[in-house]
Design an enzyme around this catalytic site. Structure first.
Site: not given
Length: 305
Positions: A217, A219, A214-215, A245-246
């Site tokens: 903004a 994506g 997970s990055l 992120g969860d």
């Protein structure tokens, strides 16, 4: 069925101030939210909203532990926790005009007997996928996580810090690092998408079947045995990043439980996160609301492997 294990759950306390915080000044607000939190618990809440069969487990104790149990019961989420002697922790997020502040407790002391009971609880539930999410409380080690991973015939998902991912040495189903966790787990600098791809592929080479990165903004990425997929974040107003992120992991696991493809699972992760960041705290998104923007997330192949 998905069993989420949160070794170190918390009551998440989110407070909002319209002004910057100042040393020595008493700040007052009526804008405060208390929710049952911890990575595994968040995944259970979000995956349940996505119509997945999920049960939440882990360690709970004291007044805050009762709050977590009661809140999950009120939300209709199945749970099977191990009761411990010490109190469950309280984590506070302060949203102020000058930024976001996170204040986290270490958590209760866990005994070997508590870990034994957690393993037995997992075996009794017989999940298809077992997720271990979040930090480890005092008294629990990565060897206990590996023991939990090997205690039954289930796929193992982990959503843990980079310092934990750097030490894990097992053939797990999926891990979900963010940008800083990718860097910590691999010792690489992770600034660009290309950096993230290289770091995620390194984790894949260590034995993870999927690496779901997970990055924020930018994506999310998904590294599989065959390809690297990318999905952009939706352009939405961000109120609170707690649980984002969860949500990515929740969407992925729920989609896989429903038999969806790798690309659709990545898309569902990004869509779920886009709804979670729009509200304060770790409130549960509605499935219909998540699917509203389904066609707005285009998954692309970064490279084949």
């Amino acid at each position: 069925m998905i069993l989420t294990v949160t070794p170190n759950p918390a009551v998440d306390h989110t407070i909002h101030f319209d002004e910057p915080l100042q040393t020595g000044v008493v700040h007052r607000t009526d804008d405060a939210v208390f929710t049952a939190g911890g990575k595994g618990i968040n995944v259970a809440k979000y995956a349940s909203a996505l119509d997945a069969d999920v049960t939440a487990s882990g360690f709970l104790g004291g007044h805050f532990g009762k709050f977590v149990r009661d809140r999950l019961d009120a939300d209709g989420i199945a749970s099977d926790f191990v009761t411990v002697d010490a109190d469950t922790r309280l984590n506070t997020t302060v949203l102020a005009a000058d930024g976001e502040y996170k204040l986290n407790h270490n958590g209760p002391q866990i005994r070997a007997a508590d870990v034994d009971e957690l393993v037995e609880t997992a075996q009794a539930n017989e999940p298809d996928t077992l997720l271990v999410g979040g930090s480890l409380p005092p008294g629990m080690s990565l060897s206990d996580v590996d023991r939990l991973a090997r205690a039954g015939d289930w796929k193992i998902a982990v959503d843990m810090g980079g310092e934990y991912l750097a030490e894990l040495d097992a053939d797990y189903y999926v891990c979900k690092p963010n940008r800083s966790e990718l860097a910590a787990a691999t010792g690489r600098t992770v600034e660009t998408e290309a950096d993230a791809v290289e770091a995620a592929e390194e984790l894949h080479a260590r034995g993870f079947e999927y690496v779901l990165a997970s990055l924020g903004a930018d994506g999310a990425l998904l590294v599989t045995d065959d390809e690297v997929l990318s999905a952009p974040a939706l352009d939405v107003e961000v109120v609170d990043t707690v649980g984002a992120g969860d949500a990515v992991m929740s969407g992925f696991l729920a989609a896989r439980e429903h038999g969806l493809s790798d690309a659709d699972a990545l898309r569902m992760g990004v869509l779920t996160a886009s709804r979670v960041v729009g509200v304060a705290g770790t409130r549960v998104p509605d499935l219909e609301d998540v699917l509203t923007n389904e066609t707005h997330v285009e998954v692309t192949t970064v490279r084949t492997r």
